[in-house]
Scaffold this motif. Structure first.
Motif, short mmCIF file in Angstrom:
data_model
loop_
_atom_site.label_atom_id
_atom_site.label_comp_id
_atom_site.label_asym_id
_atom_site.label_seq_id
_atom_site.Cartn_x
_atom_site.Cartn_y
_atom_site.Cartn_z
N ALA A 1 -3.68 -56.99 -27.58
CA ALA A 1 -2.24 -56.47 -26.83
C ALA A 1 -2.07 -57.91 -25.64
O ALA A 1 -2.58 -58.76 -26.57
N LEU A 2 -0.83 -57.05 -24.81
CA LEU A 2 -0.10 -58.34 -24.08
C LEU A 2 -0.41 -58.16 -23.19
O LEU A 2 -0.74 -56.63 -22.24
N THR A 3 -0.04 -58.95 -21.86
CA THR A 3 -0.14 -57.66 -20.37
C THR A 3 1.48 -58.65 -19.28
O THR A 3 1.97 -59.73 -20.43
N GLN A 4 1.52 -58.03 -18.64
CA GLN A 4 2.22 -58.21 -17.50
C GLN A 4 2.34 -58.77 -16.66
O GLN A 4 1.40 -57.19 -16.00
N VAL A 5 2.05 -60.11 -16.27
CA VAL A 5 1.67 -59.98 -14.52
C VAL A 5 3.09 -59.93 -13.52
O VAL A 5 4.46 -60.11 -14.33
#
Length: 254
Positions: A158-162
């Motif tokens: 998975a990836l993240t967006q902050v």
């Protein structure tokens, strides 16, 4: 700049209420140096259900108004999808949609817990060719108190967006510290505004990038900006391996 997360479509969730609100957001984005916005209305969050099949036409209509008002911003279709067991099926049906017809899907967790089925759902998403991007993990209580639970999901692909605000002084200190902790441990892949209006929850991408550059240099900013572009273009992202967080590093924060 590209903003991957914005509630700019009028009258369908807790973002822009009217067309004029949407145009004000577009003007504010242009002033912040943003040229492309992904419209990401809430879906299945308990308050709003927005059928993904309807979003492209709403985006097309809004772009027509933006052009009429000579605002140099382009809006693309997307969705902020709440994590549910039906997400894979909804993506197949089109009631849930990814970012701009790409493989990348914005996924919102509940604000407190991490559902027990998250790992399995993310596995199923990737089997179907989708790439889940966890939005604003720094605002999830479980991730904040146990960041290695997020690490496990990232290890699995998975990836993240902050949120941009999480690198400014507009959020509580602990939220900001959590965002910094995640960035330090290669658990941030892209930042976005999550803008809802032009006053309380607006665009701070330029300020956030300036803050990150001051602390970590231009290379980190380029990495984050390039990832946003790659997502829009449906190109592969090559994230740095996430690092586990040693307990002593986050006990002092939370």
């Amino acid at each position: 700049m590209i903003d991957l997360h914005c509630h700019i479509l009028p009258g369908i969730d807790d973002g822009a209420k009217t067309l004029e609100d949407s145009l004000d957001l577009a003007r504010a984005a242009e002033a912040d140096g943003i040229h492309t916005i992904v419209a990401t209305p809430h879906h299945r969050n308990g308050a709003f259900d927005n059928d993904g099949n309807a979003i492209p036409q709403l985006v097309e209509d809004l772009n027509s108004h933006i052009k009429e008002h000579e605002i140099d911003v382009t809006v693309l279709p997307g969705q902020e999808n709440r994590l549910t067991g039906e997400l894979v099926d909804e993506l197949k049906q089109g009631t849930a949609i990814p970012v701009h017809k790409s493989r990348y899907v914005l996924v919102e967790f509940p604000s407190v817990q991490v559902p027990h089925y998250a790992n399995r759902l993310f596995f199923d998403l990737q089997v179907e060719g989708y790439m889940p991007i966890i939005v604003h993990p720094e605002r999830n209580k479980t991730f904040a108190e146990h960041p290695n639970k997020l690490y496990e999901l990232l290890q699995a692909g998975a990836l993240t967006q902050v949120t941009a605000d999480s690198f400014t002084k507009k959020v509580p200190k602990k939220t900001r510290q959590c965002a910094e902790l995640l960035l330090d441990h290669h658990m941030v892949h892209v930042i976005a505004s999550d803008a809802h209006d032009v006053n309380r929850r607006t665009f701070d991408l330029s300020t956030a990038y300036q803050s990150i550059q001051a602390k970590r240099g231009e290379e980190e900013v380029f990495y984050l900006m390039e990832n946003a572009e790659r997502i829009i273009d449906n190109e592969t992202i090559y994230p740095e391996p996430p690092q586990q967080v040693k307990k002593k590093k986050f006990l002092g924060i939370f």
